[in-house]
Scaffold this motif. Structure first.
Motif, PDB file in Angstrom:
ATOM      1  N   VAL A  36    -114.851  39.667 -92.857  1.00 28.02           N
ATOM      2  CA  VAL A  36    -114.017  38.768 -92.340  1.00 28.02           C
ATOM      3  C   VAL A  36    -112.696  39.444 -91.891  1.00 28.02           C
ATOM      4  CG1 VAL A  36    -112.243  36.826 -93.008  1.00 28.02           C
ATOM      5  CG2 VAL A  36    -114.561  36.939 -93.758  1.00 28.02           C
ATOM      6  N   THR A  37    -112.551  40.744 -92.594  1.00 25.27           N
ATOM      7  CA  THR A  37    -111.335  41.704 -92.186  1.00 25.27           C
ATOM      8  C   THR A  37    -111.688  42.320 -91.007  1.00 25.27           C
ATOM      9  OG1 THR A  37    -110.688  41.719 -94.591  1.00 25.27           O
ATOM     10  CG2 THR A  37    -109.815  43.524 -92.775  1.00 25.27           C
ATOM     11  N   TYR A  38    -112.948  42.769 -90.815  1.00 15.13           N
ATOM     12  CA  TYR A  38    -113.501  43.388 -89.544  1.00 15.13           C
ATOM     13  C   TYR A  38    -113.271  42.508 -88.246  1.00 15.13           C
ATOM     14  CZ  TYR A  38    -116.143  46.722 -92.275  1.00 15.13           C
ATOM     15  OH  TYR A  38    -116.504  47.723 -93.166  1.00 15.13           O
ATOM     16  N   GLN A  39    -113.544  41.113 -88.414  1.00 16.66           N
ATOM     17  CA  GLN A  39    -113.314  40.343 -87.453  1.00 16.66           C
ATOM     18  C   GLN A  39    -111.782  40.210 -86.940  1.00 16.66           C
ATOM     19  OE1 GLN A  39    -115.259  36.316 -87.813  1.00 16.66           O
ATOM     20  NE2 GLN A  39    -113.896  35.375 -86.364  1.00 16.66           N
ATOM     21  N   ALA A  40    -111.148  39.913 -88.007  1.00 14.34           N
ATOM     22  CA  ALA A  40    -109.820  39.612 -87.956  1.00 14.34           C
ATOM     23  C   ALA A  40    -108.945  40.630 -87.238  1.00 14.34           C
ATOM     24  CB  ALA A  40    -108.957  38.878 -89.112  1.00 14.34           C
ATOM     25  N   LEU A  41    -109.439  41.957 -87.374  1.00 11.59           N
ATOM     26  CA  LEU A  41    -108.617  43.200 -87.040  1.00 11.59           C
ATOM     27  C   LEU A  41    -109.319  43.704 -85.991  1.00 11.59           C
ATOM     28  CD1 LEU A  41    -107.376  44.556 -90.330  1.00 11.59           C
ATOM     29  CD2 LEU A  41    -106.313  43.129 -88.547  1.00 11.59           C
ATOM     30  N   ASN A 292    -106.496  37.925 -97.374  1.00 11.79           N
ATOM     31  CA  ASN A 292    -106.083  36.501 -97.202  1.00 11.79           C
ATOM     32  C   ASN A 292    -106.660  35.959 -95.602  1.00 11.79           C
ATOM     33  OD1 ASN A 292    -102.967  35.830 -99.156  1.00 11.79           O
ATOM     34  ND2 ASN A 292    -104.867  36.531 -99.714  1.00 11.79           N
ATOM     35  N   LEU A 293    -106.859  36.898 -95.102  1.00 12.45           N
ATOM     36  CA  LEU A 293    -107.540  36.806 -93.581  1.00 12.45           C
ATOM     37  C   LEU A 293    -108.464  35.840 -93.711  1.00 12.45           C
ATOM     38  CD1 LEU A 293    -106.945  39.953 -91.848  1.00 12.45           C
ATOM     39  CD2 LEU A 293    -105.326  38.198 -91.580  1.00 12.45           C
ATOM     40  N   SER A 294    -108.931  35.128 -92.926  1.00  9.50           N
ATOM     41  CA  SER A 294    -110.188  34.175 -92.838  1.00  9.50           C
ATOM     42  C   SER A 294    -110.799  34.187 -91.532  1.00  9.50           C
ATOM     43  CB  SER A 294    -109.691  32.775 -93.102  1.00  9.50           C
ATOM     44  OG  SER A 294    -109.027  32.118 -92.135  1.00  9.50           O
TER      45      SER A 294
END
Length: 405
Positions: A36-41, A292-294
């Motif tokens: 999820v973090t990889y996607q958000a960033l 906390n990123l989704s």
């Protein structure tokens, strides 16, 4: 020849030289909050996660490398085609793959050894080299062929090494000059509780009875019981009201705060509490995650969030950003490859022995439709800390095995 149909998971981009040495890979992969973090960033300049694998283009698809990004995943595969003389069809491998059935990788022709080969990505900084490594399972000292252990490897290995080298980094400064309290946010996250495990293990393995180092976790009410039953924290506090807990009102101590949540408002409260009393000596504050990123949050927002002064967004006092490849590059100059291998082998052996008692279950999902439903479920409900996903875009395990061979 039979026509092969490929399926790849990719996500919209907010901003909307052929190498002859290529290897095609296929199998299953892990999915967790880390992805999820990889996607958000994905498009954030410092991380550039969408730059590892390009989105597919061609007839029958409405996406392209300009409109969509592929979120990297850690997984296992089998070499099904190779144009490199030293890489054989049928090899079992582990690496930083794309969520796909088939993946063609440009391999650096002179960067192949008996333990690994490396993907050629000259557009990325040199410190991304650990992400470019494709590990050859037959010579990997950490590899165990049992399916359950492979699942645990995909679930833990990427995050465990972040935790392992972060603890090593902190220990290199003697815990910032002798901190005896470590406070970790998002304590139910794997990065956080693996770090707690390593901190406590460091203390117990040292045999120094004069060193009393407590690890305290911060988590939400819904994750409180799971985090407590892990048995990896000396105390676990809820986000709401942690300031008045008895653990936060002990005799003078040196503290390190490790932010895994990436929640600005929480960090403001933590820093306010740790600066409100002279008995608190905050000797270190470290940014380690963004749980906390989704998946439903806009990546553009994450990019802007980082662009507008990363430190000030996380807390009113600067947090040091830990980035594992950068520290590992330092350690490779200080330690031999043999020593690093020994450290990692011993640490991994310990993890595989202890993690099976932590109450985390693995959920396998097969097929494109099944993966899509599981992803939609995560968007709606998030990922339970007690659950890990192993996904495959093949319809079942037998199909993927037959296709591989």
């Amino acid at each position: 020849m039979e026509t092969l149909t490929n399926v790849t998971v990719c996500h919209p981009r907010p901003s909307s030289g052929q190498d002859p040495n290529q290897v095609a890979l296929v199998d299953r992969f892990g999915y967790s909050a880390n992805n999820v973090t990889y996607q958000a960033l994905g498009e954030v300049p410092h991380f550039r996660y969408f730059d590892f694998h390009e989105a597919p283009e061609g007839a029958g698809t409405s996406v392209s490398a300009k409109t969509h990004g592929v979120t990297p995943v850690w997984g296992f595969g089998i070499v099904v085609a190779s144009t490199h003389v030293a890489i054989q069809v049928g090899e079992r491998v582990y690496g930083y793959f794309a969520p796909t059935r088939y993946l063609v990788l440009p391999i650096s022709p002179l960067d192949v050894n008996k333990f690994a080969f490396f993907v050629s990505r000259p557009h990325l900084p040199p410190d991304r080299r650990p992400y470019n490594q494709i590990t050859r399972c037959s010579t990997d000292p950490l590899y165990d062929p049992w399916p359950e252990t492979e699942d645990l490897t995909m679930f833990y290995r990427p995050l465990f090494w972040t935790s392992f080298w972060c603890e090593d980094w902190i220990n290199s400064s003697q815990y910032r000059g002798g901190a005896t309290r470590v406070l970790i946010s998002s304590a139910s996250a794997k990065t956080a509780f693996c770090l707690a495990y390593l901190i406590r293990k460091r203390t117990s393995d040292s045999g120094d009875n004069n060193t009393v180092r407590q690890v305290i976790g911060l988590t939400s009410r819904k994750n409180l019981e799971f985090t407590k039953q892990l048995g990896l924290y000396d105390d676990v506090l809820e986000y709401e009201g942690f300031e008045t807990a008895s653990t936060m009102n002990q005799s003078p101590q040196k503290w390190i705060y490790i932010d895994v949540a990436g929640n600005h408002d929480l960090n403001v409260r933590v820093f306010s509490r740790l600066s409100s009393d002279a008995k608190f000596d905050l000797v270190g504050s470290i940014a380690l995650g963004l749980t906390n990123l989704s998946p439903s949050s806009k990546s553009a927002s994450a990019a802007n969030w980082f662009a507008n002064d990363f430190s000030s967004q996380r807390a009113p006092s600067t947090l040091e950003q830990f980035f594992m490849p950068e520290w590992l590059a330092v350690r490779k100059k200080q330690l031999s490859i043999a020593e690093i291998t020994r450290l990692q082998r011993d640490a991994w052996s310990g993890l595989m022995k202890h993690c099976r008692t932590w109450g985390v279950t693995i959920r396998r999902v097969y097929g494109a439709e099944g993966v899509k439903r599981a992803y939609d479920e995560i968007i709606q409900s998030g990922i339970l800390p007690s659950q890990g996903f192993i996904w495959s875009l093949w319809e079942d395990d037998a199909q993927s095995v037959n296709a591989r061979l």
